[in-house]
Design a protein around this motif. Structure first.
Motif, PDB file in Angstrom:
ATOM      1  N   GLY A 257     -32.503   8.321  18.956  1.00 31.05           N
ATOM      2  CA  GLY A 257     -32.672   9.671  19.501  1.00 31.05           C
ATOM      3  C   GLY A 257     -33.530   9.702  20.753  1.00 31.05           C
ATOM      4  N   GLY A 258     -33.822  10.924  21.185  1.00 31.20           N
ATOM      5  CA  GLY A 258     -34.737  11.121  22.306  1.00 31.20           C
ATOM      6  C   GLY A 258     -34.031  11.303  23.628  1.00 31.20           C
ATOM      7  N   SER A 259     -34.836  11.767  24.567  1.00 33.31           N
ATOM      8  CA  SER A 259     -34.331  12.047  25.904  1.00 33.31           C
ATOM      9  C   SER A 259     -33.979  10.733  26.616  1.00 33.31           C
ATOM     10  CB  SER A 259     -35.444  12.792  26.655  1.00 33.31           C
ATOM     11  OG  SER A 259     -35.030  13.082  27.950  1.00 33.31           O
ATOM     12  N   PRO A 260     -32.778  10.628  27.200  1.00 31.40           N
ATOM     13  CA  PRO A 260     -32.418   9.375  27.859  1.00 31.40           C
ATOM     14  C   PRO A 260     -33.304   9.071  29.069  1.00 31.40           C
ATOM     15  CG  PRO A 260     -30.722  11.054  28.216  1.00 31.40           C
ATOM     16  CD  PRO A 260     -31.697  11.621  27.236  1.00 31.40           C
ATOM     17  N   THR A 261     -33.546   7.785  29.285  1.00 29.66           N
ATOM     18  CA  THR A 261     -34.322   7.353  30.460  1.00 29.66           C
ATOM     19  C   THR A 261     -33.492   7.602  31.719  1.00 29.66           C
ATOM     20  OG1 THR A 261     -33.352   5.156  30.292  1.00 29.66           O
ATOM     21  CG2 THR A 261     -35.464   5.495  29.177  1.00 29.66           C
ATOM     22  N   SER A 262     -34.168   7.458  32.855  1.00 31.12           N
ATOM     23  CA  SER A 262     -33.472   7.631  34.131  1.00 31.12           C
ATOM     24  C   SER A 262     -32.323   6.624  34.255  1.00 31.12           C
ATOM     25  CB  SER A 262     -34.500   7.472  35.258  1.00 31.12           C
ATOM     26  OG  SER A 262     -34.131   6.488  36.156  1.00 31.12           O
ATOM     27  N   THR A 263     -32.568   5.389  33.799  1.00 32.21           N
ATOM     28  CA  THR A 263     -31.522   4.352  33.859  1.00 32.21           C
ATOM     29  C   THR A 263     -30.305   4.779  33.049  1.00 32.21           C
ATOM     30  OG1 THR A 263     -33.198   2.662  34.106  1.00 32.21           O
ATOM     31  CG2 THR A 263     -31.079   1.911  33.297  1.00 32.21           C
ATOM     32  N   ASP A 264     -30.533   5.294  31.841  1.00 32.41           N
ATOM     33  CA  ASP A 264     -29.402   5.709  31.006  1.00 32.41           C
ATOM     34  C   ASP A 264     -28.690   6.941  31.566  1.00 32.41           C
ATOM     35  OD1 ASP A 264     -28.893   3.872  28.996  1.00 32.41           O
ATOM     36  OD2 ASP A 264     -30.578   4.551  27.789  1.00 32.41           O
ATOM     37  N   ARG A 265     -29.438   7.857  32.150  1.00 31.30           N
ATOM     38  CA  ARG A 265     -28.791   9.055  32.712  1.00 31.30           C
ATOM     39  C   ARG A 265     -27.851   8.672  33.852  1.00 31.30           C
ATOM     40  NH1 ARG A 265     -33.428  13.793  32.641  1.00 31.30           N
ATOM     41  NH2 ARG A 265     -34.459  13.017  30.785  1.00 31.30           N
ATOM     42  N   THR A 266     -28.327   7.760  34.692  1.00 31.54           N
ATOM     43  CA  THR A 266     -27.505   7.351  35.847  1.00 31.54           C
ATOM     44  C   THR A 266     -26.306   6.545  35.368  1.00 31.54           C
ATOM     45  OG1 THR A 266     -29.529   7.254  37.114  1.00 31.54           O
ATOM     46  CG2 THR A 266     -27.612   6.238  38.118  1.00 31.54           C
ATOM     47  N   LEU A 267     -26.557   5.603  34.476  1.00 31.45           N
ATOM     48  CA  LEU A 267     -25.473   4.776  33.933  1.00 31.45           C
ATOM     49  C   LEU A 267     -24.407   5.668  33.279  1.00 31.45           C
ATOM     50  CD1 LEU A 267     -24.510   1.849  33.018  1.00 31.45           C
ATOM     51  CD2 LEU A 267     -25.745   2.283  30.898  1.00 31.45           C
ATOM     52  N   ALA A 268     -24.856   6.579  32.421  1.00 24.33           N
ATOM     53  CA  ALA A 268     -23.915   7.447  31.697  1.00 24.33           C
ATOM     54  C   ALA A 268     -23.128   8.332  32.655  1.00 24.33           C
ATOM     55  CB  ALA A 268     -24.693   8.310  30.703  1.00 24.33           C
ATOM     56  N   SER A 269     -23.801   8.829  33.680  1.00 21.17           N
ATOM     57  CA  SER A 269     -23.123   9.709  34.645  1.00 21.17           C
ATOM     58  C   SER A 269     -22.056   8.929  35.413  1.00 21.17           C
ATOM     59  CB  SER A 269     -24.134  10.306  35.626  1.00 21.17           C
ATOM     60  OG  SER A 269     -25.109  11.045  34.922  1.00 21.17           O
ATOM     61  N   ARG A 270     -22.414   7.724  35.841  1.00 20.50           N
ATOM     62  CA  ARG A 270     -21.432   6.915  36.605  1.00 20.50           C
ATOM     63  C   ARG A 270     -20.259   6.507  35.717  1.00 20.50           C
ATOM     64  NH1 ARG A 270     -24.280   2.071  39.586  1.00 20.50           N
ATOM     65  NH2 ARG A 270     -22.309   1.966  40.698  1.00 20.50           N
ATOM     66  N   LEU A 271     -20.560   6.149  34.466  1.00 19.31           N
ATOM     67  CA  LEU A 271     -19.476   5.704  33.585  1.00 19.31           C
ATOM     68  C   LEU A 271     -18.557   6.870  33.185  1.00 19.31           C
ATOM     69  CD1 LEU A 271     -21.292   3.131  31.230  1.00 19.31           C
ATOM     70  CD2 LEU A 271     -19.765   2.655  33.156  1.00 19.31           C
TER      71      LEU A 271
END
Ligand code: F6P
Length: 323
Positions: A257-271
């Motif tokens: 759980g929890g708020s995604p890190t900046s790395t995960d937000r960018t990765l998820a958005s690009r994917l």
């Protein structure tokens, strides 16, 4: 008219919402209609779908979990279940599907495509980071940051009391979370599913540390099929090392759980965007990933049959730095 459906399936991972947002907005940008499917493949079988708009994904980027909910559907493993799922997509004239999840999700997607030919692009969303065809999976970075936060706190109390702590992390088939948590958390020892370690090995390593005046120690353990492997190991070690208090902490689903890190937000958005762009380009039965910072597509067949071994350099670094 292009119609794209999106689902999340299997274990949830922080960043899935950012991925859903990107897929929805990407699809709208390319003038497709978007449908969200609730509860993964189970919702697809039960026709639990709804139309999504740009505003449907407002203010979700920063939240963990998945607004589409997730499930591990037993029914989708049957031909009858998949037939029902197909009928529901056909009735709505869905022309492509984005499936966000891990291994199990892609296995289901691959079989479904082979049987019914619905174009599918998978997105690797799992904290385990164990998917071939991408350097990182959505949620992994956040999960490791969560374990590090916990390990830092445990180090304080371990230090105060001079104790040995066994800390169990997720990843029953893959040691990515364990090895990165162990390196980042300064652990003395790490127990990986990829590498056999006996209680004697752990005892010897801990004793070496004590001889070098270590007053407390951290052992990171990757869970096995059922949580609690760290308890078993700690018990065996405590039968030999009797002059130290030993404690166990199982981090469990806190890592999911929890708020995604900046790395995960960018990765998820690009994917998420990459998945939709893949479908628009006519790609199907593929998974979108990022390798060396570039969007790449890998066949779902390769994604589920090939393994992504742990980087041996991480294991080497751990060995040297844990002295
Ligand atoms: O695959 C993700 C994962 O969190 C694994 O690390 C863990 O072993 C498993 O899912 C736990 O599954 P469940 O949510 O069914 O308890």
């Amino acid at each position: 008219m292009k119609r794209i459906a999106i689902l999340t399936s299997g274990g949830d991972a922080p960043g899935m919402n950012a991925c859903i947002r990107a897929a929805v907005r990407g699809a709208i940008y390319y003038e497709a209609e978007v449908y969200g499917i609730n509860q993964g493949y189970q919702g697809l079988i039960e026709n639990d779908m709804f139309r999504m708009y740009s505003h449907s994904v407002s203010n979700i980027l920063q939240h963990g979990g998945t607004i589409l909910k997730s499930a591990r559907s037993e029914e989708f493993k049957t031909k009858e279940g998949r037939k029902k799922a197909y009928e529901n997509l056909k009735e709505r004239e869905i022309t492509g599907m984005v499936a966000i999840g891990g291994d199990g999700t892609f296995t289901g997607a691959h079989i479904f495509y082979e049987e019914f030919g619905i174009p599918i692009v998978g997105v690797p969303g799992t904290i385990d980071n164990d998917i071939y065809g991408t350097d990182k999976t959505i949620g992994f970075d956040t999960a490791v940051n969560t374990t590090l936060d916990a390990i830092d706190k445990i180090r304080d109390t371990a230090d105060s009391h001079g104790r040995i702590f066994f800390i169990e992390v997720m990843g029953r088939d893959s040691g990515y979370i364990a090895i990165q948590s162990a390196i980042g958390g300064g652990a003395e020892s790490v127990i990986l599913p990829e590498k056999e370690s006996t209680p004697d090995d752990i005892v010897n390593h801990l004793r070496d540390g004590m001889r070098r005046d270590k007053s407390f120690s951290i052992v990171v353990v990757a869970e096995r099929d059922v949580p609690g492997y760290a308890v078993e190991l700690a018990k065996k070690v405590s039968e030999v090392i009797t002059n130290k208090d030993i404690r166990v902490t199982i981090l469990g689903h806190i890592q999911r759980g929890g708020s995604p890190t900046s790395t995960d937000r960018t990765l998820a958005s690009r994917l998420g965007l990459g998945a939709v762009e893949g479908l628009i380009d006519g790609k199907t039965n593929q998974m979108v990933g990022i390798i060396n910072d570039k969007i790449v597509y890998t066949s779902l067949h390769d994604a589920i049959t090939k393994t992504k071994p742990l980087n041996p350099d991480l294991i080497r670094a751990m060995k040297i730095l844990s002295m």
